[in-house]
Design an enzyme around this catalytic site. Sequence first.
Site, mmCIF file in Angstrom:
data_model
loop_
_atom_site.group_PDB
_atom_site.id
_atom_site.type_symbol
_atom_site.label_atom_id
_atom_site.label_comp_id
_atom_site.label_asym_id
_atom_site.label_seq_id
_atom_site.Cartn_x
_atom_site.Cartn_y
_atom_site.Cartn_z
ATOM 1 N N ASP A 233 85.619 27.560 41.760
ATOM 2 C CA ASP A 233 84.295 27.227 42.242
ATOM 3 C C ASP A 233 83.332 27.753 41.196
ATOM 4 O O ASP A 233 83.504 28.855 40.673
ATOM 5 C CB ASP A 233 84.013 27.853 43.605
ATOM 6 C CG ASP A 233 82.835 27.144 44.270
ATOM 7 O OD1 ASP A 233 82.889 25.916 44.423
ATOM 8 O OD2 ASP A 233 81.848 27.826 44.597
ATOM 9 N N PHE B 209 79.682 16.964 32.291
ATOM 10 C CA PHE B 209 79.295 16.588 33.655
ATOM 11 C C PHE B 209 78.263 17.583 34.180
ATOM 12 O O PHE B 209 77.894 18.541 33.490
ATOM 13 C CB PHE B 209 80.525 16.539 34.579
ATOM 14 C CG PHE B 209 81.108 17.885 34.918
ATOM 15 C CD1 PHE B 209 81.881 18.586 34.002
ATOM 16 C CD2 PHE B 209 80.881 18.464 36.166
ATOM 17 C CE1 PHE B 209 82.410 19.826 34.316
ATOM 18 C CE2 PHE B 209 81.419 19.711 36.489
ATOM 19 C CZ PHE B 209 82.183 20.391 35.564
ATOM 20 N N LYS C 87 87.171 18.646 34.986
ATOM 21 C CA LYS C 87 87.822 19.948 35.176
ATOM 22 C C LYS C 87 89.302 19.867 34.829
ATOM 23 O O LYS C 87 89.866 20.783 34.217
ATOM 24 C CB LYS C 87 87.670 20.409 36.626
ATOM 25 C CG LYS C 87 86.257 20.815 37.007
ATOM 26 C CD LYS C 87 86.277 21.403 38.418
ATOM 27 C CE LYS C 87 84.912 21.869 38.864
ATOM 28 N NZ LYS C 87 84.951 22.487 40.205
ATOM 29 N N ASN D 233 88.292 16.415 40.093
ATOM 30 C CA ASN D 233 87.252 16.283 39.075
ATOM 31 C C ASN D 233 87.940 16.105 37.706
ATOM 32 O O ASN D 233 88.593 17.020 37.205
ATOM 33 C CB ASN D 233 86.374 17.543 39.093
ATOM 34 C CG ASN D 233 85.276 17.516 38.038
ATOM 35 O OD1 ASN D 233 85.479 17.034 36.921
ATOM 36 N ND2 ASN D 233 84.124 18.057 38.392
ATOM 37 N N HIS E 49 82.593 28.758 30.675
ATOM 38 C CA HIS E 49 82.911 29.635 31.793
ATOM 39 C C HIS E 49 84.298 29.327 32.355
ATOM 40 O O HIS E 49 85.108 30.214 32.584
ATOM 41 C CB HIS E 49 81.846 29.466 32.879
ATOM 42 C CG HIS E 49 81.530 28.043 33.232
ATOM 43 N ND1 HIS E 49 81.292 27.082 32.276
ATOM 44 C CD2 HIS E 49 81.449 27.402 34.423
ATOM 45 C CE1 HIS E 49 81.072 25.923 32.868
ATOM 46 N NE2 HIS E 49 81.162 26.077 34.165
ATOM 47 N N LYS F 4 83.273 22.528 23.859
ATOM 48 C CA LYS F 4 82.837 23.125 25.127
ATOM 49 C C LYS F 4 83.907 24.088 25.632
ATOM 50 O O LYS F 4 83.612 25.193 26.077
ATOM 51 C CB LYS F 4 82.541 22.028 26.161
ATOM 52 C CG LYS F 4 82.076 22.603 27.497
ATOM 53 C CD LYS F 4 81.826 21.570 28.576
ATOM 54 C CE LYS F 4 81.608 22.258 29.928
ATOM 55 N NZ LYS F 4 81.541 21.333 31.063
HETATM 56 P P1 IMP Z 1 82.278 22.999 42.009
HETATM 57 O O1 IMP Z 1 82.910 24.146 41.320
HETATM 58 O O2 IMP Z 1 83.095 21.758 41.892
HETATM 59 O O3 IMP Z 1 81.835 23.304 43.401
HETATM 60 O O4 IMP Z 1 81.007 22.645 41.130
HETATM 61 C C1 IMP Z 1 79.766 23.134 41.383
HETATM 62 C C2 IMP Z 1 78.696 22.436 40.565
HETATM 63 O O5 IMP Z 1 78.329 23.320 39.493
HETATM 64 C C3 IMP Z 1 79.057 21.127 39.909
HETATM 65 O O6 IMP Z 1 78.854 20.026 40.729
HETATM 66 C C4 IMP Z 1 78.086 21.115 38.761
HETATM 67 O O7 IMP Z 1 76.831 20.678 39.210
HETATM 68 C C5 IMP Z 1 77.986 22.573 38.388
HETATM 69 N N1 IMP Z 1 78.938 22.888 37.300
HETATM 70 C C6 IMP Z 1 80.088 23.590 37.393
HETATM 71 N N2 IMP Z 1 80.699 23.667 36.195
HETATM 72 C C7 IMP Z 1 79.924 22.966 35.343
HETATM 73 C C8 IMP Z 1 80.043 22.661 33.953
HETATM 74 O O8 IMP Z 1 80.991 23.021 33.249
HETATM 75 N N3 IMP Z 1 79.047 21.930 33.443
HETATM 76 C C9 IMP Z 1 77.979 21.493 34.164
HETATM 77 N N4 IMP Z 1 77.834 21.727 35.451
HETATM 78 C C10 IMP Z 1 78.794 22.470 36.052
#
Ligand code: IMP
Length: 192
Positions: free
Chosen positions: A69, A149, A13, A10, A177, A172
């Site tokens: 995650d 995103f 990220k 990503n 988080h 941001k």
């Molecule tokens: P994962 O950690 O890649 O499984 O992400 C989980 C989902 O949480 C992502 O696809 C986003 O939909 C949402 N998400 C996680 N972090 C963010 C952020 O910083 N901004 C917006 N959405 C987030």
Amino acid sequence: MMELVFATNNKHKLQEASQVLPEDLLLLNLDDIGCEEELAETADTFQGNALMKAEYVFKNYEVACFADDSGLEVDALNGAPGVYSARYAGEHGNAEKNMDKLLEALKGSAHRKARFKTVIALVQPQGVHYFEGSVEGHILEEKRGDRGFGYDPLFVPEGETRSFAEMSPSEKNSMSHRARALAKMHEFLSQQ
Ligand code: IMP
């Protein structure tokens, strides 16, 4: 120089991590180590999924690795979409559909408190460590901004008027988080 793999492709990220982590740490991604497979995240907690991703890379590629995650917890929806944030509307990673579903679920509701959460699992030869970060805020009634995103266009952090998608990456990063969890990991690594 210490090498550390971030088990993600990503780009958002990766950019966040490279801004928060020190320059004397060589941050690699999955492409860099030739890992092309989709990493499973079938656990039902942030911690479980982060560990699954980081452990997979550590075991198969023999490199120190961390994975995150994360997701959005909405109070009025009893914490949903939570660990299912990426596939809330069914299709993995369709941010527009996910946001539309969230807006629909909160339609007419004045109770819009929410938070983003991240758990990082760091897997090194000496063991596993977890780092958590969260940011409180609320869900807008319509999308605003085109940066970031996921749910960024709908999320306004506490004390702010703009959504994450209306902020520059460094703004941001000063409150997100993920940045908070990354900062904790950085502190841990610098004491090793
Ligand atoms: P994962 O950690 O890649 O499984 O992400 C989980 C989902 O949480 C992502 O696809 C986003 O939909 C949402 N998400 C996680 N972090 C963010 C952020 O910083 N901004 C917006 N959405 C987030």
